[in-house]
Design an enzyme around this catalytic site. Structure first.
Site, mmCIF file in Angstrom:
data_model
loop_
_atom_site.group_PDB
_atom_site.id
_atom_site.type_symbol
_atom_site.label_atom_id
_atom_site.label_comp_id
_atom_site.label_asym_id
_atom_site.label_seq_id
_atom_site.Cartn_x
_atom_site.Cartn_y
_atom_site.Cartn_z
ATOM 1 N N LYS A 95 0.708 -1.114 0.019
ATOM 2 C CA LYS A 95 0.009 -0.094 0.036
ATOM 3 C C LYS A 95 0.903 1.146 -0.058
ATOM 4 O O LYS A 95 2.020 1.309 0.591
ATOM 5 C CB LYS A 95 -0.820 0.063 1.313
ATOM 6 C CG LYS A 95 -2.028 -1.144 1.280
ATOM 7 C CD LYS A 95 -2.807 -0.946 2.388
ATOM 8 C CE LYS A 95 -3.962 -2.066 2.618
ATOM 9 N NZ LYS A 95 -4.961 -2.065 1.334
ATOM 10 N N ARG B 97 -10.186 -11.546 -0.527
ATOM 11 C CA ARG B 97 -10.796 -12.577 -1.156
ATOM 12 C C ARG B 97 -10.100 -14.066 -1.543
ATOM 13 O O ARG B 97 -10.816 -14.926 -1.427
ATOM 14 C CB ARG B 97 -11.324 -12.124 -2.583
ATOM 15 C CG ARG B 97 -9.910 -11.614 -3.248
ATOM 16 C CD ARG B 97 -10.234 -10.708 -4.821
ATOM 17 N NE ARG B 97 -10.289 -9.506 -4.281
ATOM 18 C CZ ARG B 97 -10.497 -8.481 -5.038
ATOM 19 N NH1 ARG B 97 -10.591 -8.438 -6.188
ATOM 20 N NH2 ARG B 97 -10.664 -7.104 -4.550
#
Ligand code: BES
Ligand code: ZN
Ligand code: ZN
Length: 478
Positions: free
Chosen positions: A251, A326
């Site tokens: 990030k 996910r």
């Protein structure tokens, strides 16, 4: 500060009181004289009357029953405001008086939820003084008071888990916390360690964990009373990423990692819901599944371009290691098939896009469950004021996650990011190309962690999902 809720028949007119007035002419039932003008000015629920004396706080307002859900939410918010006033005056007790049981309970709920503090790491915490809320209302039963107490405690525990930094709350520690809450509330907890997860070949969870020095866990929570009304279990699945750096697809460092200790808020909501359900002995068979790990870059970390074989045997091309939620949820959704569930709901801080779409005011929802089930969950969303915003879930979105070299890839394009994340998950809710169970996906990235105070939701971990799911699950026992 934890608050003790109790019920009483008699009012003490010299102690703090919050009163839901029956009419514009009624005066609060206290020993001090409150000027009628003040009361008149304060009949607007958004600005409840708050009258301070050195030894008490008096709050009063009229309810507005024209919209039931809005009314209850306004009452909770009024409770939160009163909580501030009571603590500012360093008071320890308050009474809540009113004629309508639901309204009195809503005010109490607002007061209690607003009293939450996360003080563990302060050397000199400024503790709230309020400790006791007494309800005075003929229609309220002891059971209702106890139920509300348990729900509020479940929300407190959920917020604690979300607010805990990753240096303490590793995947292993999360499992320990779940076990202790299970003992307290009466649900069982089975924890799979790394070895077991390897034996099971949970490829998604193992891939995300590769960059970490901490082992992953897979947690199975179960509450199965003898008198359960459902023959097939309800299954909740929660994203337990205890810290999300993005992994090798790191990030951007400025700010975007600051709150990523909250990337396990979905799992915390599952734990809180299990706690409230078991503690209140609802007649339901409920299972919680929580895959847990952190997501980090390192020499061993999974990398963009990798192809991972998942727990159900399908292959995933990883194109962004920051789309890790996910990957771990996929294995848990496959595991859920074992239970032949009545339905499955997953909760996850899955996409920044969900937060950008609805902000802190809604939970993004989508899925394959029948319309009635989804609508019923939305209705619970209004009741708990944890509202859903449903996104389209057309088959065509699946095209966006087709891979050149594997069954599916773990990111779509720049558009429809929350939906393509959902479409990815859907792959793992299937067996032999058929949906294995009705499923709803809740992306709680918006409301899970609040950057400013918001009524009784407070700042930081909000505990979102617990009150919604408790309401929804309880409805199924009727
Ligand atoms: N945990 C994040 C999503 C998130 C972002 C939650 C901000 C709360 C606040 C998730 O794992 C993530 O990083 N998602 C990526 C997906 C992308 C790489 C396809 C995102 O949303 O940017
Ligand atoms: Zn991520
Ligand atoms: Zn994440």
């Amino acid at each position: 500060m934890k608050i003790q809720l109790s019920l009483s028949k008699s009012l003490n007119k010299t102690k703090s009181l919050v009163q839901i007035l029956a009419s514009k002419t009624e005066k609060p039932n206290v020993a001090v004289d409150i000027p009628q003008k003040l009361i008149k000015d304060a009949l607007e629920i958004k600005k409840p009357l708050i009258f301070n004396t050195p030894s008490m706080v008096v709050g009063a307002f009229l309810a507005d029953q024209s919209n039931q859900y809005k009314n209850l939410e306004n009452l909770r918010l009024a409770g939160a405001r009163l909580n501030k006033a009571l603590n500012a005056q360093k008071l320890t007790e308050v009474q809540v008086l009113g004629a309508n049981s639901e309204e009195v309970l809503a005010v109490a709920e607002g007061i209690v939820l607003a009293n939450y503090q996360f003080n563990k790491y302060f050397t000199q915490p400024k503790l709230n003084t309020l400790q006791k809320v007494t309800l005075i209302c003929d229609g309220v039963t002891g059971n209702q008071v106890e139920e509300l107490q348990n729900i509020c405690e479940a929300v407190y525990f959920t917020r604690n888990l979300v607010n805990e930094p990753q240096h303490f709350l590793t995947a292993t520690q999360l499992s320990e916390e779940i076990k202790s809450l299970g003992k307290e509330a009466g649900f069982t907890v089975k924890v799979f360690n790394k070895k077991k997860i390897e034996t099971l070949k949970m490829g998604g969870l193992l891939a995300v964990n590769k960059g970490s020095v901490e082992p992953p866990t897979f947690n199975i929570l179960e509450y199965k009373p003898k008198n359960a009304k459902n023959k097939k279990p309800f299954v909740l699945v929660g994203k337990g990423v205890v810290y999300d750096t993005g992994g090798l697809s790191l990030k951007p460092t400025a700010g975007s990692m600051d709150f990523m200790k909250s990337d396990m808020a979905g799992s915390a909501a599952v734990v809180g819901t299990m706690y409230a359900t078991a503690k209140n002995k609802l007649d339901v068979w409920l299972v919680g599944l929580i895959p847990a790990t952190d997501n980090r870059p390192s020499g061993a970390a999974y990398a963009p371009g990798d192809v991972i074989t998942m727990y159900n045997g399908k292959t995933v091309e990883v194109l962004n290691t920051d789309a890790e939620g996910r990957m771990i949820l996929a294995d848990a959704l496959t595991y859920a098939i074992k239970y032949n569930p009545e339905w499955v709901i997953d909760l996850a801080t899955l996409t920044g896009m969900a937060a950008r779409t609805v902000g802190p005011q809604a939970i993004v929802s989508m899925g394959t469950a029948p319309k009635e089930l989804h609508e019923s969950l939305k209705e619970s969303g209004f009741a708990a004021h944890e509202r859903l915003a449903e996104l389209p879930f057309f088959d065509e979105y699946f095209e966006m996650i087709k891979s050149d070299i594997a069954d599916v890839k773990n990111i779509g394009g720049i558009n429809a990011g929350s939906i393509t994340a959902g479409k990815f998950l859907e792959v793992f809710t299937k067996q032999n190309n058929q949906h294995a169970y009705p499923w709803i996906h809740l992306d709680i990235a918006g409301p899970a962690f609040l950057d400013r105070e918001d009524g009784y939701r407070g700042k930081n971990g909000s505990g979102v999902g617990v009150r919604l799911l408790y309401h929804f699950i309880k409805k199924q026992t009727k």
